[in-house]
Design a protein around this motif. Structure first.
Motif, short mmCIF file in Angstrom:
data_model
loop_
_atom_site.label_atom_id
_atom_site.label_comp_id
_atom_site.label_asym_id
_atom_site.label_seq_id
_atom_site.Cartn_x
_atom_site.Cartn_y
_atom_site.Cartn_z
N ALA A 55 0.84 -1.19 0.00
CA ALA A 55 0.00 0.00 0.00
C ALA A 55 0.88 1.24 0.00
O ALA A 55 1.86 1.32 0.74
CB ALA A 55 -0.92 0.00 1.22
N VAL A 56 0.54 2.19 -0.85
CA VAL A 56 1.33 3.42 -0.97
C VAL A 56 0.40 4.62 -0.78
O VAL A 56 -0.82 4.53 -0.92
CB VAL A 56 2.04 3.51 -2.33
CG1 VAL A 56 2.98 2.33 -2.54
CG2 VAL A 56 1.03 3.59 -3.49
N HIS A 57 1.02 5.76 -0.50
CA HIS A 57 0.29 7.02 -0.39
C HIS A 57 0.96 8.02 -1.32
O HIS A 57 2.16 8.25 -1.23
CB HIS A 57 0.29 7.54 1.04
CG HIS A 57 -0.50 8.79 1.21
ND1 HIS A 57 0.05 10.05 1.11
CD2 HIS A 57 -1.82 8.99 1.45
CE1 HIS A 57 -0.88 10.96 1.30
NE2 HIS A 57 -2.02 10.34 1.51
N ALA A 58 0.17 8.60 -2.24
CA ALA A 58 0.70 9.54 -3.22
C ALA A 58 0.12 10.92 -3.00
O ALA A 58 -1.06 11.07 -2.64
CB ALA A 58 0.39 9.06 -4.63
N THR A 59 0.93 11.95 -3.22
CA THR A 59 0.47 13.33 -3.16
C THR A 59 0.91 14.05 -4.42
O THR A 59 1.98 13.78 -4.97
CB THR A 59 1.03 14.06 -1.93
OG1 THR A 59 2.47 14.03 -1.95
CG2 THR A 59 0.54 13.43 -0.65
N GLY A 60 0.08 14.96 -4.88
CA GLY A 60 0.36 15.71 -6.10
C GLY A 60 -0.90 15.85 -6.92
O GLY A 60 -1.92 15.20 -6.64
N PRO A 61 -0.89 16.71 -7.95
CA PRO A 61 -2.10 16.91 -8.78
C PRO A 61 -2.60 15.61 -9.39
O PRO A 61 -1.86 14.88 -10.03
CB PRO A 61 -1.60 17.86 -9.88
CG PRO A 61 -0.42 18.56 -9.28
CD PRO A 61 0.23 17.56 -8.38
N GLY A 62 -3.87 15.29 -9.12
CA GLY A 62 -4.47 14.10 -9.69
C GLY A 62 -4.16 12.82 -8.97
O GLY A 62 -4.59 11.74 -9.40
N ALA A 63 -3.42 12.87 -7.86
CA ALA A 63 -3.05 11.66 -7.14
C ALA A 63 -4.28 11.04 -6.48
O ALA A 63 -5.19 11.74 -6.03
CB ALA A 63 -2.01 11.98 -6.07
N PRO A 64 -4.33 9.70 -6.39
CA PRO A 64 -5.48 9.05 -5.75
C PRO A 64 -5.47 9.34 -4.25
O PRO A 64 -4.41 9.42 -3.63
CB PRO A 64 -5.24 7.57 -6.03
CG PRO A 64 -3.76 7.45 -6.23
CD PRO A 64 -3.34 8.73 -6.89
N PRO A 65 -6.65 9.49 -3.65
CA PRO A 65 -6.69 9.80 -2.22
C PRO A 65 -6.41 8.56 -1.36
O PRO A 65 -6.71 7.43 -1.75
CB PRO A 65 -8.13 10.28 -2.02
CG PRO A 65 -8.91 9.57 -3.10
CD PRO A 65 -7.98 9.47 -4.27
N GLY A 66 -5.84 8.80 -0.19
CA GLY A 66 -5.63 7.72 0.77
C GLY A 66 -4.59 6.71 0.32
O GLY A 66 -3.77 6.97 -0.56
N GLN A 67 -4.63 5.54 0.97
CA GLN A 67 -3.70 4.47 0.63
C GLN A 67 -4.28 3.62 -0.50
O GLN A 67 -5.45 3.26 -0.49
CB GLN A 67 -3.41 3.61 1.85
CG GLN A 67 -2.44 4.25 2.83
CD GLN A 67 -1.81 3.22 3.75
OE1 GLN A 67 -2.48 2.29 4.17
NE2 GLN A 67 -0.54 3.40 4.06
N VAL A 68 -3.42 3.28 -1.46
CA VAL A 68 -3.85 2.47 -2.59
C VAL A 68 -2.76 1.43 -2.87
O VAL A 68 -1.60 1.57 -2.46
CB VAL A 68 -4.08 3.32 -3.86
CG1 VAL A 68 -5.25 4.27 -3.65
CG2 VAL A 68 -2.82 4.10 -4.23
N THR A 69 -3.13 0.38 -3.58
CA THR A 69 -2.15 -0.65 -3.93
C THR A 69 -1.72 -0.57 -5.39
O THR A 69 -0.93 -1.40 -5.84
CB THR A 69 -2.73 -2.05 -3.66
OG1 THR A 69 -3.96 -2.21 -4.37
CG2 THR A 69 -2.96 -2.25 -2.17
N SER A 70 -2.22 0.43 -6.13
CA SER A 70 -1.75 0.64 -7.49
C SER A 70 -1.94 2.10 -7.85
O SER A 70 -2.80 2.79 -7.30
CB SER A 70 -2.49 -0.25 -8.49
OG SER A 70 -3.86 0.09 -8.56
N LEU A 71 -1.11 2.58 -8.78
CA LEU A 71 -1.16 3.95 -9.25
C LEU A 71 -1.49 3.94 -10.74
O LEU A 71 -0.87 3.21 -11.51
CB LEU A 71 0.18 4.65 -9.02
CG LEU A 71 0.65 4.75 -7.56
CD1 LEU A 71 2.08 5.27 -7.50
CD2 LEU A 71 -0.28 5.67 -6.77
N SER A 72 -2.45 4.75 -11.14
CA SER A 72 -2.81 4.83 -12.55
C SER A 72 -3.51 6.16 -12.79
O SER A 72 -3.86 6.87 -11.85
CB SER A 72 -3.74 3.67 -12.95
OG SER A 72 -4.93 3.69 -12.18
#
Length: 588
Positions: free
Chosen positions: A500-517
């Motif tokens: 599980a990862v946490h991403a910040t920045g324009p358009g980033a998914p909120p909260g913890q997620v297991t994939s980025l797209s």
């Protein structure tokens, strides 16, 4: 351009034209944005109204010529016979532009190549090669002209997009169509079936009866409940325009769009004097038209005399380039104003949010990866035509891609050219730079369809039993959730678990997620994760693509793994600590 605005006045999209003469008209000065050539920076607002197209090289605006040359080679290969015994397309003309500079023009194959529907090639001395000034049957790209003409009437206060069509055409109000609005015609949510049944050319003896058949057409769905692309929408809108102006649609388009913009090769029913420059389309037996060249290919438009709201316009790449730049300029080109900036903004606003895969502005389609490729984003606008034409405008990078083909020559049954459409648009996206988040380069995976890439650490041994803290930058431009970037961990290098990862920045998914797209945000994300471990652990970044559509790709940079503040791995200082399969270190 993201927020929907209420249209209180009119809008018209302008279509631009030029040819050999037009190509010359395309070249003067322009001032470049210092961020030219960047794919990772979103441009907000319109280009300066004074921006005028000029000829140049990719390097003039910070682009890499490599992807563009590769796309040219792809187009050339598609004009050669394959295992089917025939090519995907007879010929093509492509044009790419960025930041006011036409960076590539490419013509390949034949404008006239075949003698019959079976694909018998004409003698070489009777064939006509594609040229940069070849005139194409634009097919459904014609709908943009109709939409622009309608929006011009909105600006003049003569047309209200929220009004029912019957306000302007009372005879339209039969068969349950009383509530259909102008907006629903523009966004293909009126409820019409896809095509007139029977076809206009088959079922009716003359033009008046065919026009009446359009107005009498019943609905398949309740207005506003369904998106269904239908030629009947723009056929009807064309009749509205003629009623309000008292002129035929071809004269409206000429006087209000093509003539002001100097589009000398754009219009309906091209004159015989230009036939030698017109690309042939299909060899038709039913109706028995023979080889169609210089007449509109669409049979319903042909049965209406070649002038219709849904088809009939012929144009060149140079003319369309002017149209595209006019849109990017907010409705102005060379001092000619065809639309107000707020009208253009509204035109490129998504009115179909309740139909997620069918985003649509007022005339323009939005965010369609199947032909926009890696230029696709929530605000990328365009349209295609059945004959093999494609127009893509990307406001976020102030770019556009045009691919004009006669893919129906000699037969519409020779297959789809959607892959070529994607390749051509994607080449421009790939030519732009994604500047590394840290240092001189970043790990980049620009995969095609149905592929996988992995970037793995060496086995990591925590001194005090973990957990490991992972951080990195990620630039993710993919088709969507079906093409994920995932961080995974393994204790044996065989079985892998998602982290599980946490991403910040324009358009980033909120909260913890297991994939980025995702696509269209065009910005780096800062990503962090915590990996519990009690022993040796290997981490890897895995990027997978499904069988169709890809974005520009994925980049990972600044990889760092720590344990209680102690560096366990620093990928920026020691990139050799990472093992790449399908990834490369890239400065772009």
């Amino acid at each position: 351009m993201r927020a929907r605005k209420v249209l209180a006045a009119t809008v018209i999209v302008l279509f631009a034209a030029t040819t050999t003469a037009g190509a010359a008209a395309i070249a003067t000065t322009t001032q470049h944005d210092p961020l030219a050539g960047r794919f990772d920076v979103v441009r907000h607002g319109f280009a300066a109204p004074s921006t005028t197209l000029r000829e140049g090289k990719p390097s003039d605006v910070g682009l890499d010529a490599g992807p563009i040359k590769s796309a040219e080679q792809f187009l050339a290969s598609w004009t050669q016979p394959d295992a089917s015994g025939h090519p995907h397309l007879s010929g093509a003309v492509g044009l790419l532009a960025h930041d006011g500079v036409v960076v590539d023009r490419y013509a390949v194959g034949g404008a006239l190549r075949y003698a019959d529907a079976a694909g018998t090639e004409l003698p070489k001395d009777q064939q006509v090669p594609m040229r940069n000034d070849t005139i194409f049957d634009m097919a459904s790209v014609s709908k943009l002209f109709t939409s622009i003409a309608a929006l011009q009437l909105v600006e003049q206060g003569k047309l209200d997009v929220n009004a029912p069509v019957v306000r302007y055409l009372p005879e339209f109000g039969v068969n349950g169509k009383e509530a259909v609005t102008i907006e629903q015609l523009l966004t293909h949510t009126s409820g019409f079936d896809a095509d007139p049944v029977p076809s206009l050319w088959q079922g009716y003896p003359d033009i008046p009866s065919r026009r009446k058949a359009v107005l009498d057409s019943p609905l398949k769905n309740a207005p506003g409940t369904t998106y269904l692309y239908s030629d009947l929408n723009m056929l009807t809108l064309g009749f509205v325009i003629e009623k309000l102006t008292g002129q035929t649609l071809d004269k409206v388009v000429h006087d209000r769009i093509t003539a002001p913009l100097g589009m000398v090769d754009t219009g309906y029913n091209p004159p015989a004097s230009k036939l030698d420059r017109v690309a042939a389309t299909e060899y038709e037996a039913d109706p028995p038209r023979g080889l169609v060249r210089g007449q509109v290919h669409d049979e319903n438009a042909w049965s209406l005399g070649g002038v219709a709201g849904h088809a009939g316009v012929f144009s060149t790449a140079s003319d369309l380039a002017i149209l595209c730049q006019t849109i990017l300029n907010g409705g102005t080109y060379r001092g000619k104003h065809i639309l107000r900036p707020d009208t253009v903004e509204t035109m490129l606003t998504n009115y179909n949010q309740r139909f997620p895969d069918d985003a649509h502005g007022l005339g323009f389609e939005l965010d369609q990866p199947w032909y926009m490729g890696a230029l696709s984003s929530p605000v990328t606008a365009g349209h295609t035509g059945f004959t093999g034409t494609t127009l893509v405008i990307d406001p976020e990078s102030r770019s556009f891609a045009l691919l004009l083909t006669n893919r129906v020559h000699p037969s519409r049954n020779w297959g789809s050219i959607n892959t070529a459409r994607q390749v051509w648009a994607t080449s421009l996206a790939q030519a732009m730079t994604v500047k590394p988040a840290q240092g001189r380069d970043a790990w980049f995976a620009g995969l095609g369809d149905k592929s996988a890439a992995t970037l793995s650490t060496q086995p990591l041994t925590p001194r005090s039993g973990g957990p490991l803290q992972v951080s990195f930058y990620a630039f993710v431009d993919t088709e969507g959730s079906t093409d994920p970037l995932q961080l995974e961990s393994s204790s044996d290098g065989v079985y892998w678990q998602p982290v599980a990862v946490h991403a910040t920045g324009p358009g980033a998914p909120p909260g913890q997620v297991t994939s980025l797209s995702g696509h269209g945000h065009r910005a780096w994300w800062w990503v962090t994760a915590e990996v519990p471990t009690s022993g040796v652990t290997t981490l890897r970044w895995r990027y997978n693509t499904d069988p169709s559509y890809t974005g520009r790709g994925v980049s990972v940079d600044g990889v760092k793994v720590t344990e209680r503040g102690r560096a366990v791995l620093d990928g920026e200082r020691n990139p050799s600590a990472l093992t790449a399969t399908g990834w490369i270190l890239s400065a772009r």
